[in-house]
Design a protein around this motif. Structure first.
Motif, PDB file in Angstrom:
ATOM      1  N   UNK A 123      -3.418 104.355  14.087  1.00 10.09           N
ATOM      2  CA  UNK A 123      -2.525 103.759  12.932  1.00 10.09           C
ATOM      3  C   UNK A 123      -2.879 102.270  14.227  1.00 10.09           C
ATOM      4  N   UNK A 124      -2.447 102.004  15.018  1.00  7.32           N
ATOM      5  CA  UNK A 124      -1.901 100.613  15.424  1.00  7.32           C
ATOM      6  C   UNK A 124      -3.838 100.048  15.743  1.00  7.32           C
ATOM      7  N   UNK A 127      -5.839  98.242  12.991  1.00  6.45           N
ATOM      8  CA  UNK A 127      -4.901  97.593  12.617  1.00  6.45           C
ATOM      9  C   UNK A 127      -3.775  97.453  11.610  1.00  6.45           C
ATOM     10  N   UNK A 128      -3.543  98.825  11.534  1.00  9.71           N
ATOM     11  CA  UNK A 128      -1.979  98.690  10.875  1.00  9.71           C
ATOM     12  C   UNK A 128      -0.614  98.614  11.544  1.00  9.71           C
ATOM     13  N   UNK A 129       0.274  97.815  10.668  1.00  8.81           N
ATOM     14  CA  UNK A 129       1.561  97.253  11.107  1.00  8.81           C
ATOM     15  C   UNK A 129       2.650  99.032  11.701  1.00  8.81           C
ATOM     16  N   UNK A 132       3.773 100.682   9.187  1.00  8.70           N
ATOM     17  CA  UNK A 132       2.730 101.154   8.131  1.00  8.70           C
ATOM     18  C   UNK A 132       2.131 101.921   8.522  1.00  8.70           C
TER      19      UNK A 132
ATOM     20  N   UNK B  76      -2.545  91.733  15.432  1.00  8.01           N
ATOM     21  CA  UNK B  76      -3.527  93.061  14.483  1.00  8.01           C
ATOM     22  C   UNK B  76      -4.929  92.789  13.873  1.00  8.01           C
ATOM     23  N   UNK B  79      -7.437  93.253  15.832  1.00  2.00           N
ATOM     24  CA  UNK B  79      -7.613  95.435  16.098  1.00  2.00           C
ATOM     25  C   UNK B  79      -9.174  95.352  14.439  1.00  2.00           C
ATOM     26  N   UNK B  80      -8.209  94.720  13.859  1.00  2.00           N
ATOM     27  CA  UNK B  80      -9.354  94.674  12.324  1.00  2.00           C
ATOM     28  C   UNK B  80     -10.510  94.885  12.969  1.00  2.00           C
ATOM     29  N   UNK B  92      -6.038 111.740  11.063  1.00  2.00           N
ATOM     30  CA  UNK B  92      -4.182 112.203  10.632  1.00  2.00           C
ATOM     31  C   UNK B  92      -4.882 113.919  10.733  1.00  2.00           C
ATOM     32  N   UNK B 108      -4.612  97.752   5.090  1.00  2.00           N
ATOM     33  CA  UNK B 108      -5.160  96.816   5.826  1.00  2.00           C
ATOM     34  C   UNK B 108      -5.512  95.710   5.544  1.00  2.00           C
TER      35      UNK B 108
END
Lengths: 218, 243
Positions: A123-124, A127-129, A132, B76, B79-80, B92, B108
């Motif tokens: 998840x991280x 780019x999710x916090x 999130x 962040x 990471x995007x 997931x 995001x």
């Protein structure tokens, strides 16, 4: 010894109303307990030390002291501090929620820790916090796993809520006491009270089982 | 020389008293495919994981696409732009394949579900899994899961992709389908950093091969230089064991 069924029959409506109140206080306490437990459970995993220590203290204190004493603390000790009497209903909900919150915090902590840490990394790294990832990835998976222990906690609270009878709050157990004070039929009434508790806990256990299977198949 | 995508200077990483990385300097250009090889415990995965701050360096600086990695906000941002593919897929499990692909773009990047799904379907087509959009990860084979994981990383439209031993958890017959997808990406000009034991892939696709040993880049060069004419004895002995 003979059972006086007429007496039981007469007491049933009153007892059932009391059972309704028992269910209500249990549902409210576990409901608030869920909220408290989710926050405290996450706080116990926080990297910030003061947050973690505070959460640990809360859980240790509640789990290390009897619920009965906690009820007394809220109902008798708290008013001397705030200088105002507390309504028994409020005191009962308050004490039971705080108590339930500590146990549910442990359930949440274990549930979150049981999720593979690769899930948070995935998840991280998208780019999710942290929040999130918790909200959309970790918690939904943890929730599924904590349904059975949450069901157990609900059943435990259903039974333990009988302790609030000591502050005069009229749930099932207190109703039984009051009827016995009037009729002296202690065997019949306590038997009826026990059976009503049993029916409630048995039903809840079945419902939890159903939910578990439903969630299992996605 | 083309523009720099990732620039690492003086990178060190300790776990307690254990020094895992002992000073790494590395520049990776845009569109370059860098393959990192080395014995287990050499620090190659740690090096890769520092590039998107899944591991926080003890010392040194990392600049990705002109952004220096330090604070949380920065991380962040980076990471995007830098996707990661894991050894164990890390899909997931409570979401369908399609939802796995649209979650991050929606949360995001703030893309609408409709647009995110259109991109996702396009990417699933690219990795050959259009028919699996509504499946759950545990209904797929390992190779299929890893291809979904690559598509999920691509859904963020990253500028670079990091691969952490992407085929190590796969049954042998599934390795090729994953490598083929990676080759396609490399040919399309994706900047890639790949930690792997697949030497065939390294030789065929890599622009540069790094041999990492005991927390240092011991030797680097074009694939043929490393595989055929390694200068260091350590490199030669490592290669002789795995080739």
């Amino acid at each position: 010894m003979e059972l006086n069924f007429e007496l039981i029959q007469g007491a049933i409506p009153l007892l059932l109303a009391g059972a309704g109140i028992t269910l209500e206080i249990t549902a409210m306490s576990v409901g608030f307990g869920l909220l408290i437990g989710m926050i405290i459970g996450v706080a116990r995993l926080a990297s910030v030390k003061p947050v973690r220590y505070a959460a640990n203290f809360y859980v240790d204190f509640i789990r290390g002291t009897p619920l009965l004493v906690q009820i007394f603390l809220v109902y008798f000790a708290l008013p001397t501090i705030i200088g105002q009497r507390i309504d028994p209903f409020f005191a009962a909900i308050c004490a039971c929620s705080i108590n339930s919150g500590a146990y549910i915090a442990e359930i949440f902590r274990a549930g979150i820790q049981s999720i593979d840490k690769g899930q948070m990394e995935a998840g991280r790294s998208l780019g999710m916090t942290w929040y999130q990832t918790m909200r959309y990835v970790i918690m939904p998976q943890a929730f599924k796993r904590i349904i059975p222990p949450l069901g157990n906690e609900f059943i435990a609270m259903l039974k333990d809520s009988s302790l609030v009878s000591v502050i005069g709050f009229e749930e099932l157990t207190r109703r039984g006491q009051l009827i016995i004070a009037r009729t002296y039929a202690s065997f019949e009434i306590w038997l009826a009270v026990a059976v009503i508790y049993l029916i409630m806990t048995f039903t809840v256990a079945r419902l939890v089982g159903l939910m578990e299977r439903r969630f299992d198949t996605k | 020389m083309t523009t720099e995508m990732i620039k690492i200077t003086g990178l060190k990483k300790n776990y307690g008293s254990l020094e895992v990385l002992k000073g790494i300097d590395l520049t990776i250009a845009e569109k370059e495919v860098v393959v990192i090889i080395g014995p287990s415990g050499s620090g190659k995965s740690t090096l890769l994981r520092c590039m998107n701050y899944l591991e926080e360096p003890t010392e040194g600086t990392i600049v990705v696409d002109g952004i220096k990695l330090d604070g949380e906000a920065n991380i962040n941002e980076v990471r995007k732009e830098v996707g990661m593919v894991f050894q164990r897929f890390n899909l997931f499990p409570h979401m369908t394949v399609l939802d796995n692909l649209v979650l991050a773009p929606m949360k995001v990047r703030g893309i609408s579900r409709k647009d995110a799904e259109a991109t996702a379907m396009e990417l699933l087509g690219k990795v050959g899994l259009s028919d699996k959009a509504s499946s759950y990860p545990d209904q797929l084979s390992g190779g299929q899961q890893q291809r979904v994981a690559i598509a999920r990383a691509l859904a963020m439209k990253p500028k670079a992709l990091l691969f952490d031993e992407p085929t190590s958890a796969l049954d042998p017959e599934m390795i090729k389908e994953v490598l083929d997808v990676m080759k396609t990406l490399a040919n399309e000009g994706m900047t890639m950093v790949v930690v792997t034991h697949e030497m065939g892939f390294a030789r065929e696709v890599g622009d540069r091969v790094l041999f990492v040993d005991e927390g240092r880049i011991l030797e680097q060069g074009a694939p043929d230089d490393i595989f055929l004419h390694a200068k260091e004895e350590r490199t030669r002995s490592f290669l002789s064991k795995i080739l």
